[in-house]
Design a protein around this motif. Structure first.
Motif, PDB file in Angstrom:
ATOM      1  N   VAL A   1      -5.258   5.361   0.223  1.00  0.00           N
ATOM      2  CA  VAL A   1      -5.614   4.201   1.034  1.00  0.00           C
ATOM      3  C   VAL A   1      -6.968   4.486   1.654  1.00  0.00           C
ATOM      4  O   VAL A   1      -7.209   5.566   2.178  1.00  0.00           O
TER       5      VAL A   1
ATOM      6  N   PRO B   1      -1.096   7.425   1.343  1.00  0.00           N
ATOM      7  CA  PRO B   1      -0.464   6.470   2.259  1.00  0.00           C
ATOM      8  C   PRO B   1       0.387   7.106   3.354  1.00  0.00           C
ATOM      9  O   PRO B   1       0.259   6.740   4.534  1.00  0.00           O
TER      10      PRO B   1
ATOM     11  N   ALA C   1       0.845  -1.201   0.000  1.00  0.00           N
ATOM     12  CA  ALA C   1       0.000   0.000   0.000  1.00  0.00           C
ATOM     13  C   ALA C   1       0.875   1.243   0.000  1.00  0.00           C
ATOM     14  O   ALA C   1       0.714   2.170  -0.782  1.00  0.00           O
ATOM     15  N   ARG C   2       1.817   1.197   0.884  1.00  0.00           N
ATOM     16  CA  ARG C   2       2.662   2.366   1.054  1.00  0.00           C
ATOM     17  C   ARG C   2       3.432   2.693  -0.212  1.00  0.00           C
ATOM     18  O   ARG C   2       3.576   3.850  -0.596  1.00  0.00           O
TER      19      ARG C   2
END
Ligand SMILES: Nc1ncnc2c1ncn2[C@@H]1O[C@H](COP(=O)(O)OP(=O)(O)OP(=O)(O)O)[C@@H](O)[C@H]1O
Ligand SMILES: Nc1ncnc2c1ncn2[C@@H]1O[C@H](COP(=O)(O)OP(=O)(O)OP(=O)(O)O)[C@@H](O)[C@H]1O
Ligand SMILES: [Mg+2]
Ligand SMILES: [Mg+2]
Lengths: 268, 316, 435, 406, 268
Positions: free
Chosen positions: A232, A246, A225-226
């Motif tokens: 997000v 993120p 995700a980051r």
């Protein structure tokens, strides 16, 4: 307990963000969408706009409606209220609309859902041939192209049962790509995989992201995700509780539930 | 109409027993033969000119009437008793009687029974699905006796039970008893009791309402009977059909008058019918007569001129 | 904490060389050990073993002399008895003499016995690619041709009838191919219509074709089928016909459209709720009332209709099981790729569901094959009917029960046991594949 | 989580074009077409029926059921003679069907459980023997078994006449049981004054056995003391009844069968056809039940046994507390459908002349009256009722024992 | 690849090591134990002494014989050579010895193996009642005590199928504890669980460790090993290849195979 551990993206392949530009065309627009399972209100007033080229990661505790949300987007589930517009087509119970949308949207499932009675190549050419009416030869070329892309061209004539989980999931991604979708949905694509295989699938997805594919990914892989997401989304009890980019999301979550969740998920 | 159907089809569908030696049973070559079968062949010969143009449909007691009603078969020649309800209620037409029968009993000699009235308390084997069941019930009821009916599907199995002593007596039409006794290891060890407890006039039948076809079957049978009375045999028929000085013979054999045309057949119809297996007497003698293992005497089935009941109406 | 460390440190251990695997210690080996473990491991077990041995001896001592002392050459039971002269022994002569009748019935033309025999042998060739995953694929066209070939062999008549029938299917298929692109329903019904039109037209040309190219075998009416051949015909025909119907019923029962679902449920439950024999009664005495007047369906055809209905209800349940066993993800993946219902069913769901269902279907087939003996109750001369009818009724063989029924039992056992062994093999095969 | 007060999902207005394109209405279109086709098909059949009946001058009416049957039935559980109606004859048949089905089911269960358990035995020979039994009987049509057993009986057992004379070829077992090829004759109990008390005592001790077992379990639960179960149960069952029997001067006596006239008189006759049908059905179905039992026991995962063993339970307790309760859930549903099959197969009674409902209603009545449609319809209705009842029971059971899941 | 990533124990509940003292009484002593499956030599010359209060974690690649080793300890598998002494009783084929040992040793399986036809409470009281002959009332009290300890007293009257995997595993632990064993064996207790549930089970095990229970744990949860174990054993090909205290084991593995294994397991 309140201090949130950080996801460690360092193990993933370094990423080139140059192509990953977000346009301001809308790919998906969801307005005031609600869904019930019988009496159970699963999704409540979901509003979400996804722009072309966005990479959105959705997370949240089990049962919060993440899967249901993305399944609504390609009409695997019917929503009862509100509006979903995908690539300019509004989702209604009209079959034609559903067909149009499904051919624009690819989907990758947690359990791969490859067709075990067909070879890898047949898995990939089935839909192009029967839905897109592509000639077989052409369909196979396309399929080989995408199989090469996910790095398993040599497995084309094997059956899914002969592949490892990670390979199967990559085939599933290739299969979706063969329909040349504009949007890709991923529902926990790595959570049924053994730890050793997660990375190869994430790498494939990263590559996809780098090429500018619009992606909605339900996942608990916070490193991913980051690194990849430009937004997000955190869901809980059928609602979008928090969304952010993120850095901000992980660095400084606002909502209590988000904090709690992050501390659990990044835990052990 | 059935007659047209049969002609068009070129084959007569005839319902027969599933296997009763002497009356209807396939032989070792798989060809059907027997007393009832001969009637079918005679009709086929009369109508189609070929006694072998018959498709035999073997039927049980249960299936025979539906098969006829539904048109699966054109005629039924399966030792079927002519009764009021079958004629009137079930809507069939009996076209004559080819065998006057009556229900009797057979018992082992060692049992020492000499009359049916001594059968109180006996186990009696009986082939289920026939009028014999009803006659038996009536007879014992009338004579105030008890009995233990042992119903069984086929004649062969009933005989097996009887032979093993599973029942003390076996009851069926007297003709059948005689036919069966013939197959026993020691026929002399068994007696057929003198009582005949019912009238069983057996004859071929057709569907109600198709009188033309009924007439064909009826008069074919009558022609066989009349032939015996008039001395027409398969040996002399070729000669007689050149023409004789007996008008009735001439009428039957088609050299005089137009009886065949009236039936919707050609003049030679009866000649072919009789040639197929001989006249009534010849058929009887070949399949069930005294010289066969079955060994039935003519008895009631003798011509009326010889004290029997066989009495063909006049051909005129 | 410190003491923990200290102790653990003491126990620190690194292995540098590996120990090679060694053979297990030699326990007492061989037959003695096997006997002790499997037959005499305890007092109870020893007792059980002895009882079993006694039972085996008892059965064998009663049957073996009878079987092996049998008479093969005689013309009647009486002759058998004379030859045996009081000794125990079977009268196998009946089987030798009535062999062909037991297999083909009384009326099948003797000079054509090779035809059903050939059809039977070819059946295995035709079934091989369906039943054995490893059989050569290029046999599949033969499988498609087989039904028509078998019809021609068994029933005879003009070769053009089955050829035209097959051609009708080909025409239907071609039309289907052409139209399915637009919609499945259109392809499906278009194919049916095309085939029907073709068949009705071919009815006109067949006699001409026969006249031009008279390739014929002696025609044998269905009524003349008998003996074990009749059991086999009924079994294979009804099972193959009931497959598509059963699949349709299963899909209907799985459907979320209530009316269609309930029609299927009622049909299936009704058929499964009544004994086959009552359905045979229907074929025998009732069905004629429901057909147009004067239509003469012969008995074997009516029986095939009823048995097919019977089998399809059971197959529907098996296929339903197969459908239910498929993970929901397969349906979803198909939908997500944009396949519509008929496509998903045809390409994804049914191929898998049927594969899972094969053992179940085979079990239904075995059960059904055994049940074909019931037609003897409505006076058809199948194997059992032959025995109970013509053979036992004949003067020569009245009273030969053991031999005949033993023979029938053996025949059925060989076939059914063979099939059920196959189905178990297949089940194991599928299990390993799933892993 | 979600509150129930949330608004119901809203509805949308209907347009005609939705009939084919809209996922919600397409279904109705298809169903309508299916229904239409079905109705047309039914109408076609009905129309044929009417025309056929008119052509043949017949009608459909159940009046014949009220007319005298005029045939006799050899095995009657209720009074019946040839002057009674066809309806009553049918009912006699129904009872005979139920009788043989009941006997068959009980015997098949015993055989099946025994064979199924023994097939899993560690004794190689026994396991193989049971496998042999199962395979032999499963793979030969039940009709052949019925016929074989029937003819075995008639051929192997002596006729009653063999019991006659001063030096008979055969004699009765214990002077009480006569095995003949007409069936087995057994003594009939005669209930004299006081017999009711003996029966009552017996029933009471049955209850007492259950009470004792409950008490023993309770004692274990309360104090941890475990009483023996087997021998005391047996004693409680038998001893009081015997005491009462002798105390009251033996009020129940037996009427022995005796050869008088053609047959054995007195006593109870278990007909040969009943025995053949009963045993054939039981042995055949038993083979299937054996497979179900085996599968049920094997379905309980090995982990369950291991977990129980790791807790220190002994093998016998593992069987009774852990394996059996779980295996039964798996075993019982298929066994019930085997019962259903057995009941349906009992219609083969006709092959040996056992007068079940297929033999009376579907046999002689159908034959004598020619009322094929009506008789066959009633016959099917009867079997349908039976099987629906059994499936209903099975569903109840399934719901009752269904493992609670999330 | 040679640099070994470290397990991160920080997310687990902090631990109080005060009770976790190792005495020098021997709880289990295994000497020269060998086991074969048919011709296959699964365990080779195993020597292992476990002291009362020790927490031992066993790890190693799949098929290395870890499960078999601990299953030998409570006689679920028979060993063919060597000696196993548990709590002073030597394991032999004598039924009485096996009974004694099994009532001293509790075992928790990967797949829980709860009895699905019994309620949670009945699962826990079954063995005490029928093996220990504890009165039911007392057994239920004990059961509730341990259920409270694993934090699910409120589920006592539900059936196993109604609980989540983590809850089921905690019930399985409680069920073992109800027999008041002196030693607990765990065979991959968390590997069949979803990520969110692993922590709750590990926490329960940590609590147990804090109370001084002697534990042998087969697991791949290295965070847990580091935090709780006082010894880590690495097995490969049926042999104990390396054992050491966790610091040393993770910080400075000696054997090549250990290093390889650790780098894989702590990977992504
Ligand atoms: N077909 C269905 N019928 C009824 N309820 C359902 C159905 N599918 C899902 N639900 C319920 O809807 C809720 C949301 O489910 P969903 O699968 O979307 O959650 P999720 O966030 O994806 O969870 P997870 O992380 O476990 O996949 C859950 O409570 C689930 O029980
Ligand atoms: N009952 C058995 N019969 C034969 N071989 C067995 C049996 N149980 C285990 N084995 C074999 O013994 C070896 C060791 O098995 P074991 O289960 O102890 O390994 P493990 O280290 O626990 O592996 P995992 O991490 O996969 O659980 C494996 O090769 C396995 O295939
Ligand atoms: Mg989900
Ligand atoms: Mg293991």
């Amino acid at each position: 307990m309140t201090e949130i551990p950080q996801p460690h993206p360092e193990n993933l392949t370094p990423i080139d963000r140059s192509h990953m530009q977000v346009s301001d065309e809308e790919a998906i627009e969801i307005v005031g969408m609600n869904k019930w399972f019988g009496q159970f209100h699963v999704l409540r007033d979901i509003d979400l706009t996804v722009y072309r080229g966005e990479r959105i990661v959705i997370c949240g505790p089990s049962g919060s409606g993440k899967s249901t949300l993305i399944r609504c987007i390609n009409a695997l589930e019917e929503h009862q209220k509100g509006k979903i517009v995908v690539d300019g087509t509004e989702l209604s119970s009209n079959l034609r609309n559903i067909d149009t949308i499904r051919s624009e949207v690819g989907m990758v499932f947690q359990h791969f859902n490859l067709f075990p009675h067909l070879t890898i190549l047949e898995n990939c050419t089935l839909a192009p041939i029967w839905v897109r009416k592509t000639p077989k030869k052409e369909a196979e070329e396309t399929a080989m192209h995408f199989l090469t892309k996910v790095k398993i061209p040599e497995q084309a004539h094997k059956y899914p049962g002969q592949l490892s989980g990670g390979q199967q999931q990559r085939v599933a991604i290739a299969r979706s790509l063969c329909m040349r979708p504009k949007i890709m949905l991923f529902d926990e694509p790595t959570s049924a995989l053994d730890p050793e295989m997660i990375k190869e699938v994430l790498d494939t997805m990263i590559e996809l992201a780098e090429e500018g594919m619009t992606m909605l990914v339900v996942t608990h892989e916070m490193g991913f995700a980051r690194q990849v997401a430009n937004r997000v989304i955190f869901m809980d009890q059928g609602q979008i509780v928090e969304q952010n980019e993120p850095e901000a999301f992980f660095g400084n979550p606002q909502n209590e539930r988000t904090k709690l969740f992050l501390s659990q998920i990044l835990g052990h | 109409a059935t007659l047209d159907d049969v002609k068009a089809r070129g084959v007569l569908n005839c319902g027969v027993n599933t296997g009763l030696v002497g009356f209807a049973a396939p032989n070792a070559e798989g060809e059907w033969e027997g007393f009832d079968v001969a009637v079918c062949r005679a009709v086929a010969a009369a109508v189609l000119g070929d006694p072998s143009a018959v498709e035999f449909v073997s039927l049980t007691g249960k299936t025979r009437f539906t098969a006829l009603a539904s048109g699966e078969i054109d005629m039924l020649s399966r030792n079927t008793t002519w009764t009021f309800t079958r004629d009137v209620d079930l809507k069939f037409e009996f076209t004559g009687i080819n065998y006057y029968d009556g229900q009797g009993f057979i018992v082992p000699r060692e049992l020492g029974v000499s009359s049916a009235t001594e059968l109180d308390g006996a186990s009696i084997c009986i082939q289920t699905g026939t009028t014999t069941e009803l006659n038996l019930a009536d007879y014992f009821r009338k004579n105030n006796m008890e009995y233990d009916p042992v119903p069984i599907e086929t004649n062969a199995e009933a005989l097996q039970l009887y032979n093993e002593g599973s029942c003390d007596a076996y009851t069926t039409d007297a003709s059948g008893l005689a036919a069966s006794r013939a197959t026993f290891e020691n026929p002399g060890d068994h007696v057929i009791l003198p009582e005949i407890i019912s009238k069983e006039p057996l004859g071929p039948l057709v569907r109600h309402g198709d009188n033309e076809w009924g007439d064909v079957v009826r008069w074919t049978l009558n022609a066989l009977i009349a032939a015996e009375e008039l001395g027409i045999t398969s040996a002399n028929i070729d000669e007689l059909s050149q023409g004789t000085n007996s008008p009735e013979i001439n009428r039957i054999l088609g050299t005089e008058g137009n009886l065949g045309e009236m039936l919707g057949l050609d003049p030679d119809w009866a000649v072919r019918a009789i040639k197929a297996g001989g006249n009534y007497g010849e058929i009887f003698a070949r399949h069930i007569g005294e010289s066969t293992p079955i060994g039935l005497a003519r008895g009631l089935n003798a011509q009326w001129t010889e004290g029997g009941l066989m009495y063909a109406p006049p051909f005129r | 904490m410190s003491d923990t460390h200290a102790q653990a440190a003491q126990l620190a251990f690194v292995r540098t060389e590996t120990i090679p695997p060694a053979p297990p210690p030699v326990a007492e080996a061989g037959i003695v050990k096997w006997l002790r473990e499997n037959l005499f491991s305890s007092v109870g077990n020893t007792l059980l073993t002895l009882v079993s041995l006694w039972a085996i001896w008892w059965v064998l001592s009663a049957t073996m002399p009878w079987i092996f002392n049998g008479v093969w050459n005689a013309d009647s039971l009486r002759e058998c008895r004379e030859i045996l002269d009081g000794a125990t022994g079977a009268c196998w002569a009946v089987i030798r003499e009535r062999w062909t009748q037991l297999l083909f019935g009384v009326t099948y033309p003797a000079d054509s016995y090779w035809r059903p025999t050939l059809a039977f042998v070819l059946l295995f060739v035709a079934l091989a690619p369906v039943l054995f995953p490893k059989a050569p694929r290029n046999l599949l066209p033969f499988t498609a041709i087989y039904p028509f070939l078998a019809y021609f062999l068994v029933w005879g008549g003009s070769v053009w009838v089955p050829v035209m029938a097959a051609a009708g299917f080909v025409v239907g298929y071609l039309v289907f191919q052409r139209l399915v692109a637009q919609s499945f329903a259109m392809g499906f019904f278009g194919a049916i219509a095309a085939a029907l039109v073709f068949w009705s037209l071919s009815g006109l040309v067949t006699p001409t074709l026969t006249a031009i190219a008279p390739v014929t075998l002696e025609a044998v009416p269905s009524r003349d089928m008998g003996g074990f051949m009749l059991n086999l015909i009924l079994g294979t025909v009804c099972v193959s016909l009931s497959l598509p119907i059963g699949i349709a019923l299963a899909l209907g029962r799985q459907s979320d459209m209530p009316i269609i679902k309930w029609i299927c449920v009622i049909f299936i439950e009704f058929i499964r709720g009544v004994p086959l024999i009552t359905l045979l009664f229907v074929a025998n005495v009732v069905l004629a009332y429901f057909l147009p007047p004067n239509s003469t369906f012969d008995l074997i055809l009516r029986v095939i209709i009823m048995i097919t209905m019977f089998a399809s209800a059971y197959i529907a349940e098996v296929v339903r099981g197969g459908l239910a066993a498929l993970p929901k993800g397969q349906y979803e993946a198909a939908a997500a790729l944009g396949l519509d219902y008929p496509q998903a069913m045809r390409l994804i769901i049914l191929p898998q569901a049927l594969k899972i269902s094969i053992p179940g279907i085979v079990n239904v087939a075995v059960g059904l094959f055994k049940d074909t003996t019931l037609v003897s109750v409505i006076a058809m001369f199948d194997l059992v009917g032959m025995i109970r009818g013509p053979i036992l009724a004949s003067t020569e063989w009245n009273g030969v029960y053991w031999e005949l029924f033993g023979f029938a039992a053996a025949l059925f056992f060989v076939v059914c046991y063979g099939i059920s062994q196959y189905s178990q093999w297949l089940e194991r095969q599928l299990q390993t594949e799933r892993r | 989580m979600a509150s129930v007060t949330d608004p119901e999902p809203p509805r949308e207005s209907f347009r005609l074009s939705m009939l084919l394109n809209d996922t919600r209405y397409r279904g109705y279109t298809f169903q309508f077409i299916a229904l239409l086709l079905l109705i047309l098909f039914m109408a076609y059949l009905g129309w044929n029926l009417v025309r056929n009946l008119v052509d043949q001058g017949q009608d459909i009416s159940f009046e014949f059921m009220g007319q005298p049957a005029s045939y006799d039935i050899n095995q009657r559980l209720i009074p019946y003679d040839s002057q009674d109606t066809h309806l009553r004859a049918a009912f006699v048949g129904v009872l005979n069907t139920l009788l043989v089905a009941f006997l068959g089911c009980v015997t098949a269960t015993v055989l099946g459980v025994l064979a199924g358990v023994l097939r899993l035995s560690k004794n190689w020979l026994v396991a193989k023997l049971m496998a042999f039994y199962v395979e032999i009987f499963r793979n030969v049509p039940v009709l052949i078994w019925i016929l074989i057993i029937f003819f075995v009986m008639t051929a192997a057992l002596p006729a009653p006449s063999a019991f006659r004379g001063d030096d008979p070829d055969s004699s009765m077992l214990f002077g009480a049981f006569a095995f003949t090829n007409r069936g087995v004759y057994v003594p009939r109990p005669i209930w004299e004054a006081g017999s009711a008390i003996v029966v009552a005592v017996f029933l009471a001790s049955l209850v007492a056995v259950f009470a004792y077992r409950r008490y023993a379990t309770k004692l274990l639960y309360d104090t941890g003391r475990l009483l023996p179960m087997g021998w005391p149960s047996l004693a409680i069952l038998i001893v009081p009844t015997l005491l009462a029997f002798f105390a009251l001067g033996q009020p129940i006596s037996l009427e022995y069968p005796e050869l008088r006239g053609f047959n054995f008189q007195d006593g109870i006759q278990v007909r040969g056809s009943l025995i053949a049908l009963w045993f054939a059905l039981a042995i055949y179905t038993g083979a299937f039940i054996a497979e179900n039992v085996r599968a049920g026991i094997m379905s309980v995962s090995h982990g369950q046994t291991e977990a129980a063993a790791a807790l220190g339970l002994r093998p016998r307790r593992i069987m009774s507390l852990v394996i059996l309760p779980q295996a039964l859930r798996v075993v019982i549903p298929p066994v019930i459908s085997q019962y259903l099959n057995l009941t349906k197969n009992s219609s083969l009674a006709i092959a040996v002349g056992y007068m079940d409902v297929t033999g009376t209603l579907g046999g002689i009545t159908l034959n004598q009256t020619g009322r094929a449609i009506e008789s066959v319809m009633l016959l099917m209705l009867f079997y349908l009722v039976i099987s629906l009842t059994i499936s209903a029971v099975m569903n109840l059971y399934n719901n009752a024992v269904k493992l609670k899941e999330r």
